[in-house]
Design a protein around this motif. Structure first.
Motif, mmCIF file in Angstrom:
data_model
loop_
_atom_site.group_PDB
_atom_site.id
_atom_site.type_symbol
_atom_site.label_atom_id
_atom_site.label_comp_id
_atom_site.label_asym_id
_atom_site.label_seq_id
_atom_site.Cartn_x
_atom_site.Cartn_y
_atom_site.Cartn_z
ATOM 1 N N GLU A 1 -11.594 -24.397 22.424
ATOM 2 C CA GLU A 1 -12.614 -23.388 22.689
ATOM 3 C C GLU A 1 -13.873 -23.669 21.873
ATOM 4 O O GLU A 1 -14.987 -23.451 22.350
ATOM 5 N N ALA A 2 -13.706 -24.159 20.651
ATOM 6 C CA ALA A 2 -14.859 -24.491 19.811
ATOM 7 C C ALA A 2 -15.639 -25.658 20.411
ATOM 8 O O ALA A 2 -16.873 -25.671 20.360
ATOM 9 N N LYS A 3 -14.941 -26.633 21.009
ATOM 10 C CA LYS A 3 -15.604 -27.765 21.649
ATOM 11 C C LYS A 3 -16.398 -27.314 22.878
ATOM 12 O O LYS A 3 -17.471 -27.853 23.151
ATOM 13 N N GLN A 4 -15.882 -26.346 23.621
ATOM 14 C CA GLN A 4 -16.581 -25.857 24.799
ATOM 15 C C GLN A 4 -17.862 -25.117 24.447
ATOM 16 O O GLN A 4 -18.847 -25.202 25.150
ATOM 17 N N ARG B 1 -4.703 -25.655 18.531
ATOM 18 C CA ARG B 1 -5.266 -26.525 19.561
ATOM 19 C C ARG B 1 -6.184 -25.750 20.490
ATOM 20 O O ARG B 1 -7.249 -26.238 20.877
ATOM 21 N N ILE B 2 -5.798 -24.543 20.850
ATOM 22 C CA ILE B 2 -6.637 -23.714 21.725
ATOM 23 C C ILE B 2 -7.944 -23.366 21.024
ATOM 24 O O ILE B 2 -9.019 -23.432 21.625
ATOM 25 N N ILE B 3 -7.865 -23.019 19.743
ATOM 26 C CA ILE B 3 -9.074 -22.695 18.976
ATOM 27 C C ILE B 3 -10.020 -23.889 18.944
ATOM 28 O O ILE B 3 -11.231 -23.749 19.151
ATOM 29 N N VAL C 1 8.126 -21.067 15.882
ATOM 30 C CA VAL C 1 6.958 -20.477 15.213
ATOM 31 C C VAL C 1 5.913 -21.551 14.951
ATOM 32 O O VAL C 1 4.726 -21.357 15.215
ATOM 33 N N LYS C 2 6.366 -22.700 14.432
ATOM 34 C CA LYS C 2 5.431 -23.800 14.174
ATOM 35 C C LYS C 2 4.754 -24.254 15.456
ATOM 36 O O LYS C 2 3.548 -24.514 15.485
ATOM 37 N N SER C 3 5.526 -24.359 16.523
ATOM 38 C CA SER C 3 4.980 -24.785 17.809
ATOM 39 C C SER C 3 3.913 -23.813 18.294
ATOM 40 O O SER C 3 2.854 -24.224 18.779
ATOM 41 N N THR C 4 4.165 -22.533 18.141
ATOM 42 C CA THR C 4 3.190 -21.520 18.544
ATOM 43 C C THR C 4 1.927 -21.617 17.702
ATOM 44 O O THR C 4 0.807 -21.540 18.225
ATOM 45 N N GLU C 5 2.089 -21.814 16.398
ATOM 46 C CA GLU C 5 0.924 -21.945 15.517
ATOM 47 C C GLU C 5 0.099 -23.180 15.878
ATOM 48 O O GLU C 5 -1.127 -23.127 15.922
ATOM 49 N N GLU C 6 0.778 -24.298 16.146
ATOM 50 C CA GLU C 6 0.067 -25.522 16.504
ATOM 51 C C GLU C 6 -0.670 -25.352 17.830
ATOM 52 O O GLU C 6 -1.811 -25.798 17.979
#
Length: 155
Positions: free
Chosen positions: A150-153, A145-147, A136-141
């Motif tokens: 995407e914000a940087k793009q 990271r994806i968010i 669960v923690k891995s999925t949240e992390e």
């Protein structure tokens, strides 16, 4: 593929049924009007109905055979009357620091097994729980990271 001429050969003539407003069919309205008509009993239901009609007689035969000493019939009857008990774990108490990394928590559980405070089966269950939390923690992390990426793009 909205044009019927663009459809592959296996879909020729298929016209999808439009979904009603709100996505729900009215009571008595089917999304598959050519489907099975209501009230038709399938083979499984017919078989269940047949067994239900004779269930008392079948049970009586098994019980009578068990009373006459047929151990297989006795086993069948007892399995229905008193199913086998499932193992239940006892409550255990040991120190588990929730503030340390998950690998350290698993190590604490193994130490508790070595000290005789926790049985091996309970330890396996607890470590399985730790693995689930790690996933669960891995999925949240990964989501975070994806968010950020995407914000940087966008910026």
């Amino acid at each position: 593929m909205t044009d019927l001429n663009d459809q592959p050969e296996w879909m020729k003539g298929f016209v999808p049924t439009p979904v009603p407003p709100g996505g729900r069919w009215q009571k008595g309205q089917s999304g598959n009007p050519k489907g099975r008509p209501p009230g038709i009993v399938d083979r499984r239901q017919k078989l269940q109905n047949t067994f239900a009609d004779d269930a008392v007689a079948i049970a009586r035969v098994v019980i009578d055979a068990a009373l006459e000493g047929d151990m297989q019939a006795a086993n069948i009857a007892l399995a229905r009357i008193a199913p086998p008990l499932r193992a239940q774990a006892e409550r255990v108490q040991f120190e588990l620091d929730p503030d340390v990394p998950l690998s350290e928590q698993a190590h604490q559980i193994l130490l508790a097994v070595a000290e005789g405070k926790v049985d091996a089966e309970t330890a396996r269950t607890l470590i399985g729980c730790i693995q689930s939390v790690a996933q669960v923690k891995s999925t949240e992390e990964l989501e975070q990271r994806i968010i950020l990426l995407e914000a940087k793009q966008v910026a």
